[in-house]
Design an enzyme around this catalytic site. Structure first.
Site, PDB file in Angstrom:
ATOM      1  N   GLN B  41     -37.850  -9.277  62.580  1.00 25.54           N
ATOM      2  CA  GLN B  41     -36.961  -8.266  63.154  1.00 25.54           C
ATOM      3  C   GLN B  41     -37.522  -6.852  63.041  1.00 25.54           C
ATOM      4  O   GLN B  41     -38.479  -6.607  62.318  1.00 25.54           O
ATOM      5  CB  GLN B  41     -35.588  -8.341  62.474  1.00 25.54           C
ATOM      6  CG  GLN B  41     -35.652  -8.291  60.948  1.00 25.54           C
ATOM      7  CD  GLN B  41     -34.507  -9.023  60.262  1.00 25.54           C
ATOM      8  OE1 GLN B  41     -33.452  -9.220  60.846  1.00 25.54           O
ATOM      9  NE2 GLN B  41     -34.702  -9.405  59.010  1.00 25.54           N
ATOM     10  N   ASP B  96     -30.598  -7.402  51.094  1.00 28.46           N
ATOM     11  CA  ASP B  96     -30.476  -6.064  50.510  1.00 28.46           C
ATOM     12  C   ASP B  96     -30.019  -6.133  49.056  1.00 28.46           C
ATOM     13  O   ASP B  96     -30.110  -5.149  48.320  1.00 28.46           O
ATOM     14  CB  ASP B  96     -29.527  -5.184  51.343  1.00 28.46           C
ATOM     15  CG  ASP B  96     -28.182  -5.845  51.601  1.00 28.46           C
ATOM     16  OD1 ASP B  96     -27.576  -6.377  50.647  1.00 28.46           O
ATOM     17  OD2 ASP B  96     -27.722  -5.839  52.755  1.00 28.46           O
ATOM     18  N   GLU B 116     -33.136 -15.861  51.486  1.00 31.41           N
ATOM     19  CA  GLU B 116     -33.400 -14.797  52.468  1.00 31.41           C
ATOM     20  C   GLU B 116     -34.677 -15.146  53.222  1.00 31.41           C
ATOM     21  O   GLU B 116     -35.674 -15.515  52.626  1.00 31.41           O
ATOM     22  CB  GLU B 116     -33.527 -13.450  51.735  1.00 31.41           C
ATOM     23  CG  GLU B 116     -34.107 -12.305  52.546  1.00 31.41           C
ATOM     24  CD  GLU B 116     -33.269 -11.888  53.763  1.00 31.41           C
ATOM     25  OE1 GLU B 116     -32.049 -11.686  53.613  1.00 31.41           O
ATOM     26  OE2 GLU B 116     -33.841 -11.796  54.874  1.00 31.41           O
ATOM     27  N   ASP B 147     -35.654 -19.916  55.425  1.00 30.31           N
ATOM     28  CA  ASP B 147     -34.559 -19.897  56.388  1.00 30.31           C
ATOM     29  C   ASP B 147     -33.332 -20.606  55.803  1.00 30.31           C
ATOM     30  O   ASP B 147     -33.431 -21.753  55.347  1.00 30.31           O
ATOM     31  CB  ASP B 147     -35.037 -20.604  57.669  1.00 30.31           C
ATOM     32  CG  ASP B 147     -33.925 -20.723  58.700  1.00 30.31           C
ATOM     33  OD1 ASP B 147     -33.200 -19.744  58.887  1.00 30.31           O
ATOM     34  OD2 ASP B 147     -33.796 -21.810  59.306  1.00 30.31           O
ATOM     35  N   GLY B 148     -32.193 -19.934  55.830  1.00 30.85           N
ATOM     36  CA  GLY B 148     -30.980 -20.481  55.233  1.00 30.85           C
ATOM     37  C   GLY B 148     -30.536 -21.784  55.878  1.00 30.85           C
ATOM     38  O   GLY B 148     -30.043 -22.705  55.202  1.00 30.85           O
ATOM     39  N   ASP B 170     -24.162 -13.931  54.348  1.00 30.14           N
ATOM     40  CA  ASP B 170     -24.258 -12.476  54.547  1.00 30.14           C
ATOM     41  C   ASP B 170     -25.403 -12.239  55.521  1.00 30.14           C
ATOM     42  O   ASP B 170     -26.492 -11.830  55.146  1.00 30.14           O
ATOM     43  CB  ASP B 170     -24.532 -11.819  53.184  1.00 30.14           C
ATOM     44  CG  ASP B 170     -24.793 -10.327  53.315  1.00 30.14           C
ATOM     45  OD1 ASP B 170     -24.389  -9.733  54.331  1.00 30.14           O
ATOM     46  OD2 ASP B 170     -25.410  -9.765  52.397  1.00 30.14           O
ATOM     47  N   ASP B 173     -26.209 -10.005  62.848  1.00 29.10           N
ATOM     48  CA  ASP B 173     -25.441 -10.514  63.991  1.00 29.10           C
ATOM     49  C   ASP B 173     -26.176 -11.661  64.705  1.00 29.10           C
ATOM     50  O   ASP B 173     -27.374 -11.839  64.516  1.00 29.10           O
ATOM     51  CB  ASP B 173     -25.150  -9.356  64.953  1.00 29.10           C
ATOM     52  CG  ASP B 173     -24.093  -8.412  64.373  1.00 29.10           C
ATOM     53  OD1 ASP B 173     -23.432  -8.805  63.405  1.00 29.10           O
ATOM     54  OD2 ASP B 173     -23.947  -7.298  64.891  1.00 29.10           O
TER      55      ASP B 173
END
Lengths: 297, 297
Positions: B41, B96, B116, B147-148, B170, B173
């Site tokens: 990202q 975070d 994460e 990857d979750g 968490d 989007d």
């Protein structure tokens, strides 16, 4: 195209809050409908891409057709359902007509007096915000074109027979013509104009995320007149931070205004989109840190 | 000065929601701290005028130092206090560090696994968001960089002994790497990975003022797996419209997740700024029109 200093490249950018200048909301503009300076303020109306028509006074969004019910319903129904039998209602400000539209939904209400200083706001609302201004000609509604502060001082004073069950102050922010509505003297005038079981509500101009110190002081000012002063909020996406604080007071200290004294009857219930008895109470519940500053310290 | 396509004339302008492109939030920028594209990202960090340091992923504000506790506390403490004795916690996303910081405040919690996908988010948070990332080295915390979705499928599957009391998603989007977290298969994987009295929560990516139809469908997807699915919200001024929806589910249908099953003890209470038992329940109360669409229709 009609020009306005807050509109550029097809977007309206709200004038930032003086107390909190580092954030700003933008709304996409489809058409500017009106811009003028009345005797009292700068008035802008535009058609937005997502929120219908928008009324802006002195650079601050007052209401949009899409979300206005969140504000109008809460500032009207929280005090009205906190009162067992409200008959005589006074609305200071509210020239867009949204609050009186809500007030006349209560079958127990017998008369509503609206005191608006700026005739232009009423005229423009009737033209561009027809769903909000639908109650101006309602038989229970009486409109006075004058300053709300003066009206209270001269007409609804200490020895007057004009006493109200509920007084709603639906003003703009304290930086314009509404400045006097955030002073101690105004709270005293309202106190005097209420019956002994009367309820008042006023928009607080801030919320817990903006100037919490200002809010704390405003609550203190109110509590110096109304011992029973509470803070609640309504969620309105086009207000800064998506919410607006409301100050609710009861002249009778024994009334718990966080709990409705009546429930909407079936007819009223069918007319309400935002308010319900559960959200009445929930709107007084604050995050711990804000509650401490506003209600405990 | 480091450049970013969303920053011009000293202001950051959030990429509008795809479902709702006619509004945008702006924050004043004091200094751009970092901009890069990771494997997954676009990552931006800037120092804002009013909100402290701000983390932006793919053009969307994820958190700011000033208001992050409103999100982190609600997405953590609503599910944790809905559980009588949560010991084993899984956090998907949350690079975070804010959620794990909240989770380890519960003295009953024995282990927290954070999954994460993007190592860069963790590294940058440790550098620029020190108050959020303070729990990465906590003895109860285990960090998995993967990857979750895959983690749940491979490690925490149907026949695995790795079952959790609470799972918190968490994520960002659904338009970026988090897309799979909003699909039915993901809810099923979480269901399988929870103990029989387990609770899950996920950010809904929308709120009642944005795409209510999307929210309604997401609730339907969740209810096809968890019959006991509820919607609550938290108020965060730097999220679009000032609020964010959260989907909360209990595997045991008899548990009322709108009411806390435990209260914070004195030590925990001293560490909480937003969450309290009253706001737990109040956060599930919706305006009538939104409640009808989400919970009744």
């Amino acid at each position: 195209m009609i020009e306005h200093p807050r509109i550029a490249n097809g977007w309206f950018r709200e004038l930032s809050d003086d107390h909190f200048p580092g954030q700003a909301l933008m709304l996409k503009v489809e058409e500017v409908l009106h811009h003028s300076k009345s005797e009292f303020q700068d008035i802008l109306l535009f058609k937005s891409a997502e929120y219908g028509n928008v009324l802006v006074l002195d650079g601050i969004i007052q209401c949009t057709e899409r979300d206005e019910f969140a504000y109008q319903e809460m500032i009207s129904h929280v005090p009205l359902y906190s009162h067992k039998n409200p008959k005589k209602i006074l609305v200071i400000g509210g020239g867009d007509g949204g609050v009186i539209r809500e007030v006349v939904k209560h079958s127990c209400v017998e008369s509503v007096t609206l005191v608006e200083i700026d005739r232009t706001v009423i005229e423009l609302s009737e033209k561009y915000l027809p769903k909000m201004s639908s109650a101006f000609n309602h038989p229970k509604v009486d409109v006075k074109l004058c300053d709300g502060f003066k009206f209270l001082k001269e007409t609804a004073g200490l020895n007057s027979v004009e006493k109200y069950d509920v007084i709603i102050t639906d003003s703009s922010d304290p930086d314009g013509p509404a400045e006097a509505f955030f002073q101690k003297e105004y709270f005293q005038l309202i106190f005097n104009a209420l019956k002994k079981d009367g309820i008042m509500i006023a928009q607080a101009s801030e919320n817990i995320w903006l100037d919490l110190n200002y809010l704390k002081n405003l609550m203190k000012t109110s509590r110096s007149i109304f011992k029973n002063t509470q803070y609640c909020y309504t969620m309105v996406p086009t207000y800064t931070s998506g919410q607006l604080g409301l100050i609710v007071c009861s002249k009778d200290e024994t009334i718990d205004i966080t709990v409705p004294q009546r429930k909407p009857d079936i007819k009223e219930q069918g007319l309400l989109r935002y308010y319900n008895p559960d959200i009445h109470s929930a709107s007084f519940v604050l995050p711990t840190w804000a509650n401490t500053i506003i209600n405990v310290e």
